[in-house]
Design a protein around this motif. Structure first.
Motif, PDB file in Angstrom:
ATOM      1  N   TYR A 376     -15.321  10.924  21.875  1.00 21.62           N
ATOM      2  CA  TYR A 376     -14.652  12.208  22.112  1.00 21.62           C
ATOM      3  C   TYR A 376     -13.136  12.014  22.065  1.00 21.62           C
ATOM      4  N   CYS A 402     -16.305  18.762  20.265  1.00 19.77           N
ATOM      5  CA  CYS A 402     -17.654  19.316  20.106  1.00 19.77           C
ATOM      6  C   CYS A 402     -17.882  19.836  18.691  1.00 19.77           C
ATOM      7  N   HIS A 448     -17.270  26.167  23.026  1.00 22.53           N
ATOM      8  CA  HIS A 448     -18.102  25.008  22.748  1.00 22.53           C
ATOM      9  C   HIS A 448     -18.874  25.212  21.450  1.00 22.53           C
ATOM     10  N   TRP A 450     -22.666  23.526  19.457  1.00 25.43           N
ATOM     11  CA  TRP A 450     -23.852  22.675  19.534  1.00 25.43           C
ATOM     12  C   TRP A 450     -24.703  22.930  18.306  1.00 25.43           C
ATOM     13  N   ASP A 464     -27.499  19.268  22.030  1.00 24.02           N
ATOM     14  CA  ASP A 464     -26.044  19.154  22.175  1.00 24.02           C
ATOM     15  C   ASP A 464     -25.657  17.687  21.971  1.00 24.02           C
ATOM     16  N   CYS A 466     -22.773  16.401  21.410  1.00 25.56           N
ATOM     17  CA  CYS A 466     -21.494  16.060  22.049  1.00 25.56           C
ATOM     18  C   CYS A 466     -21.718  15.639  23.494  1.00 25.56           C
TER      19      CYS A 466
END
Length: 673
Positions: A376, A402, A448, A450, A464, A466
């Motif tokens: 990240y 993300c 966000h 996903w 997800d 991330c």
């Protein structure tokens, strides 16, 4: 006495006369000349020249070569022009030297010569030079300004041998030529030598050993063994045996005669494809194999009966439930391809999914690979300098937020033949804080991204990647890489508690509700009164397989009403989840930390009871939990007396409570109000 000028003299005699004129005279003194001709002009006095270089010659300057000649006669201070000799033009002859009279001084005696008897001339046309003049390397490099001579005496060549004189008359005669008969005889001898060796007798000089023949065997007797007596014919009834039946033909399937297949031959050793003793007439077809005839009843039993729906084969529970499914194979396979060694996205997608036929396993391999190879970008996120990314850029840098995780997952899944989508919306992740009581509900916004991917059952599964790769601490600006597989196996309904898509058709709920409103999502599943859920330490709960939604009380705040019993409950994420197969090992025992005012020191620990199947409970009066503002914590007991507490029962833990040292791990926390 003067020498007659008409008398011819050689060059050597003239040079010797000049040298003799300088003997015994000081340099610069004129040589007296008698009877000098009147036409000779007076000599112009010349300055003496020095040897250049002086170290290359030890003689007088007159003996110098061309490179050290004195300057010519100057006319009015100017040298005469140099003489130019063109190509092909003959040089003028040197001037005739004037005759000189012999000096009155006696000439020095020459040293005695060595006798030449030591030289023995051989019969050859080569001559031996007794004196060899060589030029030194120094004189060559100085343009002939000095010369040195070296003499070689015959004694130096005493050890040398000269080649004999070549005389064609003294050569040996050639051998006579062979005749045709001699040549033919020679070739015949060569051919005989190539033939096999013929046996010859041994040389008479070699002793021959006489080997005695073996002894003869004794003669056999001529008498034969007695014959077996013949049976007498019986006069009674004789029972005849039935005639011998020929062997049966091998059983063959009727399918072997069709489909353009050649007929196989019968038993070996047969003639023309038939068995000995069982000939078949020409043109007669083979017998029909009755034993291979299909049974009609067995055929009808395999057909579906009308009116009865067909049921698919039952699937193992562990394979149908993603939470309990064994993903060790795709997880281990995904760790074999470091990002630095990946040449392209197509190559990586093929390598990750090729060993697996299940779409779920293929998606899990991509999900796990992102955890191992993408980190990240916490620096860009905290500094608010995040830029749009591409799958190729994320693969190159290994950093993403993300959006980069979701984009790279869908790119790899699409190249692998999977159906995948990028879902954007709101996520209750890092930086999110629950609404306080009375706080207004904000408008819907997106923070966000996903993914949605189709699994084995053909249903859309929300994942997800991330959050599954690690977690972020905004306060410390730190990213912790920690694999969280629950973000792949979490049911869609539970997934929707922390993810709200912008496209309302991408909820993919399984409870029959196509979607939920924004207000319900942002406040929580239990309405405005439960805006703040219980605090759960996700890392410890996920490792031990504890479901966050199973925690009771589900609210963060617990009222301290008198004479009220508070029930604490929690369970596993799935009824099929096995701590030995899916977790780190046998489960820990659990305790509740309370602030009992009647207890010594205030702190007191209560042990949870369990049924051994993944359910834990504890009932406690609210007045013993503590005062308002204090907290109640749920812990797992990691060690007891320095040893792991895994597998320890509730009664065993109560027996050592307060007697041995313990260490704990936090699972959840409540606050008393």
């Amino acid at each position: 006495m003067a020498t007659d000028s008409s008398q011819p003299q050689s060059i050597q005699a003239r040079i010797a006369a000049l040298n003799m004129g300088h003997v015994g005279r000081a340099p610069g003194t004129a040589i007296p000349v008698e009877d000098e001709p009147a036409q000779r002009p007076p000599a112009i006095p010349r300055s003496n020249t020095a040897n250049i270089p002086a170290t290359l010659s030890n003689g007088h300057h007159i003996s110098n070569g061309i490179g050290n000649e004195p300057n010519g006669i100057r006319q009015n201070g100017v040298l005469p022009p140099p003489t130019i000799t063109r190509t092909g033009e003959k040089k003028p002859p040197p001037p005739v030297l004037p005759p000189r009279k012999q000096s009155t001084q006696p000439s020095p005696a020459l040293p005695p010569r060595r006798p030449s008897d030591a030289l023995q001339r051989r019969d050859s046309n080569a001559s031996i030079s007794s004196t060899i003049s060589t030029m030194s390397a120094v004189s060559v490099g100085t343009n002939g300004t000095a010369r040195t001579t070296a003499s070689r005496t015959p004694s130096m060549d005493a050890g040398r041998k000269l080649a004999p004189v070549f005389d064609q008359t003294s050569l040996p005669p050639l051998p006579p030529k062979r005749t045709a008969e001699q040549v033919e005889s020679r070739y015949q001898n060569i051919e005989r030598s190539r033939m096999g060796l013929k046996p010859t007798k041994s040389s008479p000089g070699i002793t021959t050993l006489e080997v005695a023949p073996p002894p003869s065997l004794p003669s056999r007797p001529a008498q034969r063994p007695p014959r077996v007596p013949m049976r007498k014919e019986s006069t009674g009834d004789v029972r005849k045996l039935p005639p011998e039946k020929p062997p049966a033909l091998p059983v063959r399937s009727a399918l072997s005669y069709g489909m353009n297949k050649p007929q196989e031959s019968s038993v070996a050793n047969g003639v023309n494809g038939t068995t000995p003793g069982c000939e078949i007439a020409s043109g007669t077809p083979p017998p029909i194999p009755v034993t291979s005839k299909p049974d009609l009843s067995s055929i009808l039993a395999t057909k579906p009966k009308p009116g009865v729906p067909s049921q698919p084969p039952s699937q193992p529970v562990s394979a149908a439930c993603l939470t309990c499914r064994d993903f060790s194979a795709p997880d281990n396979h995904a760790a074999k391809f470091p990002r630095e060694t990946v040449p392209s996205l197509d190559w990586l997608a093929t390598q990750l999914v090729s060993p697996f036929t299940s779409p779920t396993d293929q998606a899990r391999a991509i999900f796990t690979w992102l955890h191992h190879n993408v980190a990240y970008d916490i620096v860009s996120f905290c500094n608010k300098t995040v830029k749009p990314s591409t799958p190729a850029g994320t693969l190159s840098t290994g950093l993403a937020v993300c959006e980069g995780y979701a984009g790279l997952f869908t790119a790899l899944a699409s190249k692998a033949g999977l159906e995948s989508l990028i879902v954007s919306g709101h996520g209750k992740g890092a930086g999110f804080s629950p609404l306080q009581p009375g706080e207004p509900i904000p408008a819907e916004y997106s923070t966000h991204a996903w993914n949605a991917v189709k699994t084995d059952a053909g249903e859309w599964k929300l994942i997800d990647p991330c959050w599954g790769a690690g977690h972020v601490c905004i306060r410390e600006q730190k990213y912790t890489k920690k694999f969280a597989p629950r973000h792949f196996t979490m049911p869609n309904n539970e997934f929707g508690l922390r993810h709200f898509p912008t496209n309302k058709s991408l909820f993919h709920r399984t409870d029959g509700r196509p979607q939920i409103p924004w207000e319900e999502y942002i406040l929580g599943p239990h309405g405005p009164a439960a805006a703040q859920p219980v605090t759960v330490y996700a890392a410890q709960a996920e490792e031990e397989g504890i479901s966050e939604s199973s925690l009771r009380p589900s609210k963060l705040h617990i009222p301290t009403s008198p004479n009220t019993i508070v029930q604490f409950r929690f369970g596993r994420i799935c009824e099929h989840w096995d701590p030995l197969r899916n977790g780190p090992g046998a489960p820990y025992p659990y305790i509740l930390s309370i602030n009992n005012p009647d207890a010594r020191g205030g702190k007191e620990y209560r042990v949870f009871d369990t049924d051994g199947k993944g359910q834990w409970w504890l009932d406690e009066q609210s007045r013993w939990l503590g005062a308002k503002g204090e907290s109640v914590d749920l812990y797992c007991v990691d060690t007891v007396d320095g040893r792991s507490a895994r597998g320890m029962g509730s009664e065993e833990l109560r027996g050592v409570m307060g007697r041995k040292g313990m260490s704990f791990g936090g699972v959840a926390r409540w606050e008393l109000v």
